[in-house]
Each structure stands twice: as C-alpha cells, then as structure tokens.
Design a protein around this motif. Sequence first.
Motif, mmCIF file in Angstrom:
data_model
loop_
_atom_site.group_PDB
_atom_site.id
_atom_site.type_symbol
_atom_site.label_atom_id
_atom_site.label_comp_id
_atom_site.label_asym_id
_atom_site.label_seq_id
_atom_site.Cartn_x
_atom_site.Cartn_y
_atom_site.Cartn_z
ATOM 1 N N ALA A 140 0.810 -1.225 0.000
ATOM 2 C CA ALA A 140 0.000 0.000 0.000
ATOM 3 C C ALA A 140 0.841 1.273 0.000
ATOM 4 O O ALA A 140 0.286 2.377 -0.084
ATOM 5 N N GLU A 141 2.161 1.175 0.099
ATOM 6 C CA GLU A 141 3.012 2.350 -0.050
ATOM 7 C C GLU A 141 3.228 2.642 -1.536
ATOM 8 O O GLU A 141 2.914 1.830 -2.403
ATOM 9 N N THR A 142 3.786 3.827 -1.806
ATOM 10 C CA THR A 142 4.067 4.245 -3.182
ATOM 11 C C THR A 142 5.571 4.260 -3.428
ATOM 12 O O THR A 142 6.325 4.872 -2.656
ATOM 13 N N LEU A 143 5.987 3.601 -4.491
ATOM 14 C CA LEU A 143 7.383 3.586 -4.935
ATOM 15 C C LEU A 143 7.506 4.408 -6.208
ATOM 16 O O LEU A 143 6.743 4.204 -7.160
ATOM 17 N N LEU A 144 8.464 5.341 -6.246
ATOM 18 C CA LEU A 144 8.812 6.062 -7.470
ATOM 19 C C LEU A 144 10.113 5.494 -8.005
ATOM 20 O O LEU A 144 11.119 5.465 -7.295
ATOM 21 N N VAL A 145 10.093 5.044 -9.254
ATOM 22 C CA VAL A 145 11.269 4.468 -9.900
ATOM 23 C C VAL A 145 11.710 5.394 -11.025
ATOM 24 O O VAL A 145 10.968 5.605 -11.990
ATOM 25 N N HIS A 146 12.891 5.942 -10.913
ATOM 26 C CA HIS A 146 13.449 6.720 -12.025
ATOM 27 C C HIS A 146 14.092 5.755 -13.025
ATOM 28 O O HIS A 146 14.806 4.823 -12.646
ATOM 29 N N GLY A 147 13.838 5.993 -14.304
ATOM 30 C CA GLY A 147 14.326 5.063 -15.327
ATOM 31 C C GLY A 147 13.516 3.784 -15.319
ATOM 32 O O GLY A 147 14.067 2.687 -15.282
ATOM 33 N N GLY A 148 12.190 3.923 -15.366
ATOM 34 C CA GLY A 148 11.319 2.754 -15.237
ATOM 35 C C GLY A 148 11.459 1.733 -16.341
ATOM 36 O O GLY A 148 11.122 0.568 -16.145
ATOM 37 N N THR A 166 1.900 0.687 -4.801
ATOM 38 C CA THR A 166 1.600 1.509 -5.972
ATOM 39 C C THR A 166 2.919 1.964 -6.576
ATOM 40 O O THR A 166 3.839 2.332 -5.836
ATOM 41 N N VAL A 167 3.027 1.928 -7.915
ATOM 42 C CA VAL A 167 4.299 2.227 -8.564
ATOM 43 C C VAL A 167 4.162 3.420 -9.505
ATOM 44 O O VAL A 167 3.303 3.428 -10.400
ATOM 45 N N ALA A 168 5.012 4.418 -9.290
ATOM 46 C CA ALA A 168 5.165 5.544 -10.207
ATOM 47 C C ALA A 168 6.511 5.407 -10.911
ATOM 48 O O ALA A 168 7.485 4.940 -10.307
ATOM 49 N N VAL A 169 6.566 5.789 -12.185
ATOM 50 C CA VAL A 169 7.815 5.698 -12.933
ATOM 51 C C VAL A 169 8.047 6.979 -13.715
ATOM 52 O O VAL A 169 7.105 7.663 -14.125
ATOM 53 N N GLY A 184 2.837 -3.066 -15.024
ATOM 54 C CA GLY A 184 2.068 -2.808 -13.816
ATOM 55 C C GLY A 184 2.193 -1.414 -13.243
ATOM 56 O O GLY A 184 1.562 -1.118 -12.220
ATOM 57 N N ALA A 185 3.012 -0.545 -13.851
ATOM 58 C CA ALA A 185 3.170 0.808 -13.309
ATOM 59 C C ALA A 185 1.837 1.536 -13.308
ATOM 60 O O ALA A 185 1.069 1.475 -14.272
ATOM 61 N N ASP A 186 1.558 2.258 -12.211
ATOM 62 C CA ASP A 186 0.281 2.948 -12.027
ATOM 63 C C ASP A 186 0.337 4.416 -12.431
ATOM 64 O O ASP A 186 -0.648 4.968 -12.929
ATOM 65 N N ILE A 187 1.456 5.065 -12.182
ATOM 66 C CA ILE A 187 1.614 6.501 -12.430
ATOM 67 C C ILE A 187 2.758 6.672 -13.426
ATOM 68 O O ILE A 187 3.897 6.273 -13.152
ATOM 69 N N LEU A 188 2.458 7.234 -14.585
ATOM 70 C CA LEU A 188 3.410 7.313 -15.685
ATOM 71 C C LEU A 188 3.811 8.762 -15.916
ATOM 72 O O LEU A 188 2.966 9.613 -16.194
ATOM 73 N N ASP A 190 6.495 11.299 -18.000
ATOM 74 C CA ASP A 190 7.494 11.523 -19.047
ATOM 75 C C ASP A 190 8.434 12.627 -18.572
ATOM 76 O O ASP A 190 8.057 13.802 -18.552
ATOM 77 N N TYR A 191 9.648 12.249 -18.180
ATOM 78 C CA TYR A 191 10.549 13.239 -17.592
ATOM 79 C C TYR A 191 10.968 14.305 -18.598
ATOM 80 O O TYR A 191 11.425 15.393 -18.214
ATOM 81 N N ARG A 192 10.802 14.029 -19.890
ATOM 82 C CA ARG A 192 11.155 15.036 -20.901
ATOM 83 C C ARG A 192 10.124 16.149 -20.994
ATOM 84 O O ARG A 192 10.443 17.265 -21.400
ATOM 85 N N GLU A 193 8.894 15.834 -20.645
ATOM 86 C CA GLU A 193 7.793 16.777 -20.835
ATOM 87 C C GLU A 193 7.125 17.212 -19.537
ATOM 88 O O GLU A 193 6.400 18.212 -19.523
ATOM 89 N N GLN A 194 7.332 16.472 -18.452
ATOM 90 C CA GLN A 194 6.584 16.719 -17.226
ATOM 91 C C GLN A 194 7.507 16.877 -16.027
ATOM 92 O O GLN A 194 8.617 16.325 -16.000
ATOM 93 N N ASP A 195 7.047 17.609 -15.022
ATOM 94 C CA ASP A 195 7.748 17.762 -13.752
ATOM 95 C C ASP A 195 7.328 16.597 -12.858
ATOM 96 O O ASP A 195 6.170 16.518 -12.447
ATOM 97 N N PHE A 196 8.264 15.717 -12.556
ATOM 98 C CA PHE A 196 7.872 14.504 -11.828
ATOM 99 C C PHE A 196 7.371 14.811 -10.424
ATOM 100 O O PHE A 196 6.530 14.092 -9.886
ATOM 101 N N VAL A 197 7.855 15.892 -9.815
ATOM 102 C CA VAL A 197 7.382 16.240 -8.470
ATOM 103 C C VAL A 197 5.902 16.628 -8.516
ATOM 104 O O VAL A 197 5.083 16.114 -7.749
ATOM 105 N N ALA A 198 5.562 17.501 -9.450
ATOM 106 C CA ALA A 198 4.176 17.946 -9.559
ATOM 107 C C ALA A 198 3.250 16.805 -9.947
ATOM 108 O O ALA A 198 2.148 16.659 -9.398
ATOM 109 N N GLU A 199 3.685 15.982 -10.885
ATOM 110 C CA GLU A 199 2.848 14.876 -11.349
ATOM 111 C C GLU A 199 2.621 13.857 -10.231
ATOM 112 O O GLU A 199 1.519 13.324 -10.051
ATOM 113 N N LEU A 200 3.669 13.578 -9.471
ATOM 114 C CA LEU A 200 3.539 12.603 -8.393
ATOM 115 C C LEU A 200 2.617 13.125 -7.294
ATOM 116 O O LEU A 200 1.762 12.390 -6.788
ATOM 117 N N ARG A 201 2.786 14.389 -6.933
ATOM 118 C CA ARG A 201 1.917 14.960 -5.906
ATOM 119 C C ARG A 201 0.458 14.930 -6.353
ATOM 120 O O ARG A 201 -0.444 14.610 -5.560
#
Length: 325
Positions: A140-148, A166-169, A184-188, A190-201
């Motif tokens: 039930a925790e969230t993992l963020l993986v850079h370079g998914g 829950t998995v964010a990449v 199985g990644a839940d939160i996708l 694109d580091y080229r186009e999106q701010d990963f901090v804002a998207e994850l929050r």
Amino acid sequence: MHAITIEQPGGPEALVWAEVPDPVAGEGEVLVDVAASAVNRADILQRQGFYDPPPGASRHPGLECSGRIAAVGPGVSGWAVGDEVCALLGGGGYAERVAVPAGQLLPVPAGVDLVTAAALPEVVCTVWSNVFMVAHLRPAETLLVHGGSSGIGTMAIQLAKAVGATVAVTAGGPEKLARCKELGADILIDYREQDFVAELRAATGGAGADVILDIMGAKYLARNLDALAVNGRLAVIGLQGGVKAELNLGALLAKRAAITATSLRARPAAEKAAIVAAVREHVWPLVAAGRVRPVVHAAYSMADATEAHRTMESSTHVGKLLLTT
C-alpha cells in the motif's frame, strides 16, 4: 578461453574479444561455463576507465552470468558439475568461463531458460537489497522508480506490484511509458515533458512517494526530497546526474526522511551472499510463479559486445541487453 578485454579505456570499440588464460575455481568457488552475460551501466563506466573491478575480481567486464557448473572448488557443498545456474559477479561475465564464489550462485528459476536467466542476478539483487532490505517498501506504499524502462526499472515495477505497492515511474517518451504500464506501473511520468514532483503529488493527493529508487544522483537530489512523503526513504543507486549537490537538511528533518546510497559490486562476499540468499527465498518463488519475469530487449553474441554497448548508450532499449557465448 576467450573473453572481452579492455586494453585502453575508450568507446565501444575498446571491447576486444581475445584469447585469455582460463580461470580456476579457488577455495569456496565454482567454475561456470558461461551461456550468457548482460550489459550494465557499470560495464560502460569500466570500459571508459571510470570504474575498476574490486580487488580480487576478474578484470573482464560483466557483473552477472548464466551457465553450467564446470568444476567445483574446495570447500563447496550443495552444487555439482552440470548444475544450471546464474550468478552475481564482481567481474568476468563477458567471457566463456568465470570463477564465482558459491554464495553468489542461484539456480536457474523454473520457467526461465538458461540464456534469459543472465538478465536476473544484478537487477534482482539491486532492487531487492535497496527497495526492500534497506528502504523497507511495504504493501500500500508508493514507490517512485526513475528510469522505469531500464533493466533495474522493469524489475522494480514488478517486484513492488507483487508486494502490493503503488508504482510511479519516470521514463523518456510514450513508448517506454507504455511498456512500464504493461508491467504494472500505475503513475506514468514523461521526464522530458513533465515535472515529476508535480505529477507525483497530483497523483497521490499531495502525499508523494514513500520510497524513491534513484539512478540520477546529484541532479535529482533536491527534487527527490520534494517528492518524498513524510517518513519517506530515498535510495540512491546511480550517479548519472552527477555526484555533488546541496541538501536542505531542514526539509529532510521536516519530513523525517532518510537517504541511503549503496553500490553492489564492491560489497564484501558475505554481504553479497546474504543478498543472494534473500533473493532466492523471496524473489525466486515469484519468478517461478510467473509473477515476475526478466525483460530482455535483445541478445548479441559476446564478440559483438561493442554493438550492445552502443545500444545501451543510445538509451533506445527497454529492459536488459544480453551477450551470449
């Protein structure tokens, strides 16, 4: 035997398939006839002259392999000539034979062929030791993986989902993100186009990630801290974005967060053996059940290691690149 040699550091052309002396199984070691190895970022750094093997390890690149046991050294029990195995190495996988400490051997898991098994040891040991043994990711925790979409990333997604997280990449482009979603990644993101901090929050209701598995190092340090949840854990395993950065300790204290940084290659044999034993206990049943699978982009012959390195440096692949003997 033949092995990849590096006479002078440089580009992929520095990798030369040449005749070298055969290794010998010493005390507590087995000799493995290599069926396949796999390409890791550490191999690129070694080829460039930035990452020497640890003392006592083979000078040939290659941090993992699969194959059959050809000889058993003194003091080894539980393994026999002919056993099909895969292994975590300090070096030497880019070769026809390699000597391996017995504690770093794993049986080829059910449902995985001998060549494909070479894609498992380094990524599974890296992910399990960092995400679960050190950062203690829980259901039930969230993992963020850079370079998914990398070898590490594709394994981290599957293992985290297998335990109910829950998995964010982050990954570069829609095609790579689509492959992450298939795994199985839940939160996708694109580091080229999106701010990963804002998207994850936004995706977590402002909470952030309980655990972040980071390959970038300095470049992402401040933003990773912003992306962490309260009581979050940041596990740094790569330095592709540099080695020096400022850290806001006040923000770290406010979140009651923790930062760890580990490498696998230089660990003492006893530590590697403990990680391998944990992988065999916890991960091998998931592989045998088909819940976790190695993701292989392509296989090259060992003599074509130059092309495999070029592919890795182009970052066009998803999953692992194999080298076969």
